[in-house]
Design a protein around this motif. Structure first.
Motif, PDB file in Angstrom:
ATOM      1  N   VAL A  14       0.288  -0.568   0.185  1.00  0.00           N
ATOM      2  CA  VAL A  14       1.051  -1.805   0.409  1.00  0.00           C
ATOM      3  C   VAL A  14       2.338  -1.774  -0.410  1.00  0.00           C
ATOM      4  O   VAL A  14       3.406  -2.131   0.086  1.00  0.00           O
ATOM      5  CB  VAL A  14       0.219  -3.056   0.045  1.00  0.00           C
ATOM      6  CG1 VAL A  14       1.073  -4.311   0.075  1.00  0.00           C
ATOM      7  CG2 VAL A  14      -0.927  -3.225   1.012  1.00  0.00           C
ATOM      8  N   ALA A  15       2.219  -1.328  -1.665  1.00  0.00           N
ATOM      9  CA  ALA A  15       3.410  -1.276  -2.530  1.00  0.00           C
ATOM     10  C   ALA A  15       4.470  -0.383  -1.899  1.00  0.00           C
ATOM     11  O   ALA A  15       5.656  -0.741  -1.862  1.00  0.00           O
ATOM     12  CB  ALA A  15       3.021  -0.760  -3.902  1.00  0.00           C
ATOM     13  N   GLU A  16       4.044   0.758  -1.385  1.00  0.00           N
ATOM     14  CA  GLU A  16       5.002   1.672  -0.759  1.00  0.00           C
ATOM     15  C   GLU A  16       5.570   1.076   0.531  1.00  0.00           C
ATOM     16  O   GLU A  16       6.744   1.216   0.824  1.00  0.00           O
ATOM     17  CB  GLU A  16       4.337   3.019  -0.472  1.00  0.00           C
ATOM     18  CG  GLU A  16       4.315   3.887  -1.723  1.00  0.00           C
ATOM     19  CD  GLU A  16       3.431   5.096  -1.603  1.00  0.00           C
ATOM     20  OE1 GLU A  16       3.046   5.446  -0.478  1.00  0.00           O
ATOM     21  OE2 GLU A  16       3.103   5.682  -2.655  1.00  0.00           O
ATOM     22  N   ARG A  17       4.706   0.371   1.235  1.00  0.00           N
ATOM     23  CA  ARG A  17       5.135  -0.273   2.480  1.00  0.00           C
ATOM     24  C   ARG A  17       6.180  -1.347   2.178  1.00  0.00           C
ATOM     25  O   ARG A  17       7.175  -1.466   2.902  1.00  0.00           O
ATOM     26  CB  ARG A  17       3.902  -0.915   3.116  1.00  0.00           C
ATOM     27  CG  ARG A  17       4.024  -1.100   4.589  1.00  0.00           C
ATOM     28  CD  ARG A  17       2.703  -1.498   5.159  1.00  0.00           C
ATOM     29  NE  ARG A  17       2.834  -1.819   6.551  1.00  0.00           N
ATOM     30  CZ  ARG A  17       1.833  -2.203   7.301  1.00  0.00           C
ATOM     31  NH1 ARG A  17       0.626  -2.296   6.791  1.00  0.00           N
ATOM     32  NH2 ARG A  17       1.997  -2.502   8.570  1.00  0.00           N
ATOM     33  N   VAL A  18       5.920  -2.112   1.116  1.00  0.00           N
ATOM     34  CA  VAL A  18       6.869  -3.176   0.744  1.00  0.00           C
ATOM     35  C   VAL A  18       8.211  -2.557   0.371  1.00  0.00           C
ATOM     36  O   VAL A  18       9.270  -3.043   0.782  1.00  0.00           O
ATOM     37  CB  VAL A  18       6.303  -4.035  -0.410  1.00  0.00           C
ATOM     38  CG1 VAL A  18       7.355  -4.987  -0.954  1.00  0.00           C
ATOM     39  CG2 VAL A  18       5.095  -4.833   0.056  1.00  0.00           C
ATOM     40  N   GLN A  19       8.174  -1.449  -0.367  1.00  0.00           N
ATOM     41  CA  GLN A  19       9.431  -0.788  -0.751  1.00  0.00           C
ATOM     42  C   GLN A  19      10.184  -0.302   0.488  1.00  0.00           C
ATOM     43  O   GLN A  19      11.399  -0.436   0.576  1.00  0.00           O
ATOM     44  CB  GLN A  19       9.140   0.404  -1.655  1.00  0.00           C
ATOM     45  CG  GLN A  19       8.742  -0.029  -3.049  1.00  0.00           C
ATOM     46  CD  GLN A  19       9.018   1.060  -4.086  1.00  0.00           C
ATOM     47  OE1 GLN A  19       9.911   1.869  -3.928  1.00  0.00           O
ATOM     48  NE2 GLN A  19       8.248   1.055  -5.153  1.00  0.00           N
ATOM     49  N   LEU A  47       9.912  -1.533   3.490  1.00  0.00           N
ATOM     50  CA  LEU A  47      10.418  -2.708   4.210  1.00  0.00           C
ATOM     51  C   LEU A  47      11.683  -3.243   3.545  1.00  0.00           C
ATOM     52  O   LEU A  47      12.618  -3.670   4.228  1.00  0.00           O
ATOM     53  CB  LEU A  47       9.346  -3.805   4.250  1.00  0.00           C
ATOM     54  CG  LEU A  47       8.241  -3.602   5.292  1.00  0.00           C
ATOM     55  CD1 LEU A  47       7.112  -4.579   5.080  1.00  0.00           C
ATOM     56  CD2 LEU A  47       8.800  -3.759   6.696  1.00  0.00           C
ATOM     57  N   LYS A  48      11.692  -3.204   2.222  1.00  0.00           N
ATOM     58  CA  LYS A  48      12.888  -3.683   1.509  1.00  0.00           C
ATOM     59  C   LYS A  48      14.110  -2.861   1.913  1.00  0.00           C
ATOM     60  O   LYS A  48      15.196  -3.391   2.113  1.00  0.00           O
ATOM     61  CB  LYS A  48      12.665  -3.575  -0.002  1.00  0.00           C
ATOM     62  CG  LYS A  48      11.834  -4.704  -0.561  1.00  0.00           C
ATOM     63  CD  LYS A  48      11.581  -4.502  -2.024  1.00  0.00           C
ATOM     64  CE  LYS A  48      10.749  -5.640  -2.571  1.00  0.00           C
ATOM     65  NZ  LYS A  48      10.304  -5.396  -3.939  1.00  0.00           N
ATOM     66  N   LYS A  49      13.894  -1.552   2.024  1.00  0.00           N
ATOM     67  CA  LYS A  49      14.979  -0.656   2.417  1.00  0.00           C
ATOM     68  C   LYS A  49      15.486  -1.028   3.816  1.00  0.00           C
ATOM     69  O   LYS A  49      16.686  -1.105   4.053  1.00  0.00           O
ATOM     70  CB  LYS A  49      14.441   0.779   2.431  1.00  0.00           C
ATOM     71  CG  LYS A  49      15.449   1.818   2.052  1.00  0.00           C
ATOM     72  CD  LYS A  49      14.754   3.073   1.656  1.00  0.00           C
ATOM     73  CE  LYS A  49      14.944   4.144   2.694  1.00  0.00           C
ATOM     74  NZ  LYS A  49      14.242   5.385   2.374  1.00  0.00           N
ATOM     75  N   LYS A  50      14.551  -1.294   4.700  1.00  0.00           N
ATOM     76  CA  LYS A  50      14.924  -1.645   6.078  1.00  0.00           C
ATOM     77  C   LYS A  50      15.641  -2.990   6.120  1.00  0.00           C
ATOM     78  O   LYS A  50      16.573  -3.183   6.900  1.00  0.00           O
ATOM     79  CB  LYS A  50      13.678  -1.689   6.959  1.00  0.00           C
ATOM     80  CG  LYS A  50      13.130  -0.316   7.272  1.00  0.00           C
ATOM     81  CD  LYS A  50      11.909  -0.435   8.151  1.00  0.00           C
ATOM     82  CE  LYS A  50      11.317   0.920   8.442  1.00  0.00           C
ATOM     83  NZ  LYS A  50      10.003   0.822   9.065  1.00  0.00           N
ATOM     84  N   VAL A  51      15.168  -3.931   5.286  1.00  0.00           N
ATOM     85  CA  VAL A  51      15.793  -5.258   5.273  1.00  0.00           C
ATOM     86  C   VAL A  51      17.233  -5.144   4.762  1.00  0.00           C
ATOM     87  O   VAL A  51      18.138  -5.783   5.313  1.00  0.00           O
ATOM     88  CB  VAL A  51      14.967  -6.235   4.397  1.00  0.00           C
ATOM     89  CG1 VAL A  51      15.757  -7.474   4.039  1.00  0.00           C
ATOM     90  CG2 VAL A  51      13.696  -6.647   5.137  1.00  0.00           C
TER      91      VAL A  51
END
Lengths: 181, 654
Positions: free
Chosen positions: A37-42, A44-48
């Protein structure tokens, strides 16, 4: 109850207590799914951030095409002689922007940040820009100053900077408008 | 590397949230100081508007906005006049936005190339501090391999000279990592080649003692704790560290007292625990251990007093659940079976009720019920976070304090909050895209109207007739040129003269043939000859003038044709509009896709968080069940004993 029994029961209590403390304090290693999840959030942040960038550029292309775009920035150099309070901006006699500064914003400006005070569209030709700066000047006195600039808008993006500087010659703040090439 | 469980109970663990905040603050402060330290290489004033604007957001802690602006600047050709510093700032921003892995890659790229040289001219102390903070971020995140790699990049002598406290902490972290490694041989100093002093050394020594306990080496642990307590008592720290120092000292005393209790050395335990302050962080635990020691010593009244004092504490803490049972036990030891029976009955009821509460709480465990157990520090509507996105939160239900203090729970909570913020941002972007669509449509309609108006205007100018006339004119000129027809190219004056000469000739033809007419006809012939000669003479000039006009007309007509074709092309289609519409569609698809991804991640994060809490509640529930069973057993035993005693008394009386 004999002494040895007492010791045994007390020992049991201690064991219980130690067990409980240990189990409560025991921290499970971060599970693999938590890491995922932590990696996924990171990710997603990049994509945002990328999406934000694209939308920012799209908005400017849509609303402020390069040929008519006109932006005004504000900077504070040092800010020892002025505690910035408010700024008002007039373009060709019309007020187009006004801003009241929080302490955090004023500090960000003093640290070298530049605020984009206004963005709009202007036709080619001569225009007049006036900035009114208010704040607390030296000796805690209310300070108010204006600066004007007449400039020629060409077919490229135009950018101006309202520059608030410390003038060491008379320990006063100084406001000027500078055109960026 | 394997992480022994015992280290998770190290005393600095509870403050990890605060420490992360401190790391963030340190990191930002370091990066903010970069331009000041290197004024020559990095001017204080922004030389690029995009950079200045990004800095404005950066200094306000608005990492997402600042990162967006730096990305926009990169997309538009980059930031000029600041070298690699914008990237260094971007790395700091990534750290504060929780993009640690990206930040690490950026820092490595910036601070060290393949030859070990830095791309940006940084002072050695700044570079060492950057590596230290990066290493510490990974340490706190539990990524020990990356933590080790980054801490290894620190130049120890440079860091020691630049910041002695940071150096001490660096030594502590390396020693901690050494202790976690599989090849640990019992002396971190030996393995890291460092000597430790100050507060970090105390933490390290405490953790060493805990490692010894984990290895069942209780004698060594006792010795380590005793030395630690002596060392801490000998030297008091600076004012701001006193409370932290006292807390560690109390924790060390408590751990040593527990070792004494384990060996049934109650008198030593009593002395140690009796010296602990009643208002300290570990006062409650000390009080309980004091009760255990007093009971072991046979001083049951003192034990009961301590337990009664603990029972009156209102704040709920899970470990204190053992107090009701312990009260019953002590009363039984005091040979007060009736009171003990009552205490065990109350304890069993308490455990029963509490167990039911926990079961109900577990069954009704949702994100809302979890959030209701937490108090978030808010600034207007926003939850306040530290620079790493960790929420400022305290438990409303203190049963959660232990689980809340754990780093994984804090991280999961922070991630959940980040995902919610992303969800809100995406909803906002979706709305923004809707507005863009309206704008684009308005723009298209206005453009179509303008094109239509231009088309009508163009038609009114009858361009086809003009083109026809031009073609006819061109054909006539070309024919005249081929025939070398000088008359065709006559000027207006010449044409007027020719007409007058024609009239004169017609008049002369009607006159009688007398002498006067003959003279006039001669004169006419002379004039006519002169006229013909002048026309022939001017032929070249006149032809050139006509051709020039034809060329000019052709050019004008060409322009008209181009304009006409442009307008027709514009009317037929709008490539700019199409390009913008395509970008808009792509962005809308991206928003949709991201929304789905964020929703999925949210569900995953929510499950993890709830399962962590559920595990903690299950653990509490199991403890309670054990105490309830023990209380019920004691209750039955005492009731039976009292019953039999009653019977015996009755029999004796009979």
């Amino acid at each position: 109850m004999t002494d040895s029994l007492k010791t045994l029961v007390a020992g049991l209590l201690v064991a219980l207590m130690l067990f409980m403390s240990g189990s409560l304090l025991a921290e499970t290693d971060p599970a693999e799914d938590s890491k995922a999840v932590a990696e996924r959030v990171q990710d997603l942040k990049k994509k945002v951030i990328r999406l934000n960038r694209d939308l920012f550029i799209l908005e400017e292309d849509l609303l402020f095409p390069a040929s008519t775009q006109f932006a005004v920035f504000l900077s504070v150099d040092a800010g020892k002689f002025l505690q910035l309070d408010a700024v008002k901006l007039k373009v060709n006699g019309d007020i187009v922007a006004s801003h009241l500064y929080t302490e955090r914003q004023a500090t960000a400006l003093e640290r070298g940040g530049m605020q984009r005070l206004y963005i709009g569209n202007l036709k080619t030709g001569t225009h007049e820009v006036t900035a009114f700066v208010e704040g607390i000047g030296p000796n805690n006195r209310a300070y108010k100053q204006a600066a004007t600039l007449a400039f020629e808008k060409g077919t490229d993006t135009a950018a101006l900077e309202i520059r608030i500087e410390d003038r060491s010659s008379d320990y006063q703040p100084m406001v000027s408008i500078v055109e960026w090439e | 590397m394997k992480r022994p469980l015992v280290f998770s109970s190290k005393p600095n663990k509870a403050g990890s949230g605060t420490r992360l905040g401190a790391v963030a603050a340190g990191c930002l402060a370091l990066l903010l100081s970069v331009p000041a330290v290197f004024a020559e290489e990095s001017p204080e004033r922004a030389r690029d508007l995009a950079y200045g604007w990004a800095l404005y957001n950066y200094h306000q802690g608005e990492a997402l906005e600042a990162l967006t602006l730096l990305n926009v600047a990169r997309e538009r050709g980059g930031i000029r006049g600041h070298g690699d510093y914008p990237e260094l700032v971007e790395g700091g921003l990534m750290l504060s936005y929780g993009m640690t892995r990206e930040a690490r890659e950026l820092f490595i790229r910036l601070l060290e190339d393949e030859h070990g040289r830095s791309r940006v001219t940084l002072a050695p102390e700044v570079r060492s501090q950057a590596w230290f903070y990066l290493g510490k971020v990974f340490y706190l995140e539990g990524d020990y391999q990356l933590a080790y790699e980054n801490l290894q990049r620190v130049d120890s002598s440079v860091l020691e000279e630049a910041d002695s406290e940071l150096y001490a902490e660096w030594g502590y972290l390396r020693a901690q990592l050494a202790m976690m490694s599989e090849g640990f041989r019992g002396d971190p100093d030996e393995q890291t080649g460092g000597q430790h002093s100050g507060p970090w050394a105390h933490y390290l020594n405490y953790n060493l003692a805990m490692a010894e306990i984990a290895d069942d080496d209780f004698t060594a642990a006792e010795q380590s704790l005793r030395e630690l307590i002596e060392a801490m008592q000998r030297k008091a720290p600076k004012d701001e560290l006193i409370s932290e120092h006292q807390a560690l000292l109390d924790k060390s005393r408590l751990s040593l007292a527990r070792l004494y209790l384990r060996d049934a050395r109650f008198d030593e335990a009593l002395v140690l625990l009796g010296a602990m302050p009643l208002d300290g962080v570990f006062a409650d635990r000390a009080l309980f251990d004091y009760a255990v020691a007093a009971a072991g010593q046979g001083e049951m009244q003192r034990a009961l007093d301590a337990l009664d004092a603990l029972s009156q504490r209102e704040l709920f803490l899970p470990w204190r659940e053992q107090v009701p049972y312990a009260r019953g036990y002590v009363l039984e030891q005091m040979n007060q079976p009736r009171e003990a029976l009552q205490a065990f009955t109350q304890a069993a009821e308490h455990y029963e009720n509490r167990g039911e509460e926990l079961t109900a709480a577990r069954q009704a465990l949702t994100e809302e019920s979890l959030m209701a157990r937490l108090n978030f520090l808010r600034d207007s509507d926003e939850i306040i976070t530290d620079s790493y996105g960790r929420l400022r939160v305290t438990p409303a239900d203190f049963g959660l304090s232990e689980v809340l203090a754990t780093e994984p729970f804090q991280q999961a909570l922070g991630e959940l909050n980040e995902l919610y913020r992303m969800q809100a941002l995406l909803a906002q972007r979706e709305q923004q895209l809707g507005t863009f669509e309206t704008m684009l449509e308005t723009r298209r309609v206005q453009r179509a109207r303008r094109s239509q108006e231009a088309g009508i205007e163009l038609e009114q100018q009858q361009p086809d007739e003009w083109i026809e006339a031009q073609n006819a004119f061109r054909a006539n000129i070309e024919a005249a040129l081929a025939e070398e027809d000088a008359e065709f190219f006559m000027t207006t004056e010449q044409k007027a003269l020719k007409a007058r000469l024609g009239k004169v000739a017609a008049t002369l033809a009607q006159l009688p043939d007398d002498q006067r007419t003959a003279r006039q006809r001669k004169k006419y012939q002379r004039m006519k000859a002169y006229f013909d000669w002048s026309v022939a003479n001017d032929y070249g000039v006149n032809r050139w003038a006509a051709q020039k006009q034809l060329r000019e007309l052709s050019s004008e007509m060409e322009q008209l044709q181009t304009q006409r074709s442009d307008i027709e092309q514009l009317m037929a289609g709008d490539s700019e509009h199409e390009e913008l519409a395509s970008r808009l569609a792509n962005n809308a698809a991206e928003v949709q896709s991201l929304t789905v991804q964020v929703d999925e991640a949210l569900a995953q994060a929510r499950n993890i968080l709830i399962s962590r809490l559920d595990n903690a509640l299950e653990q509490q529930s199991n403890e309670l069940r054990r105490y309830r069973v023990a209380s019920r057993h004691a209750q039955a035993r005492l009731a039976d004993q009292l019953f039999r005693e009653g019977k015996s008394t009755e029999a004796a009386n009979d």
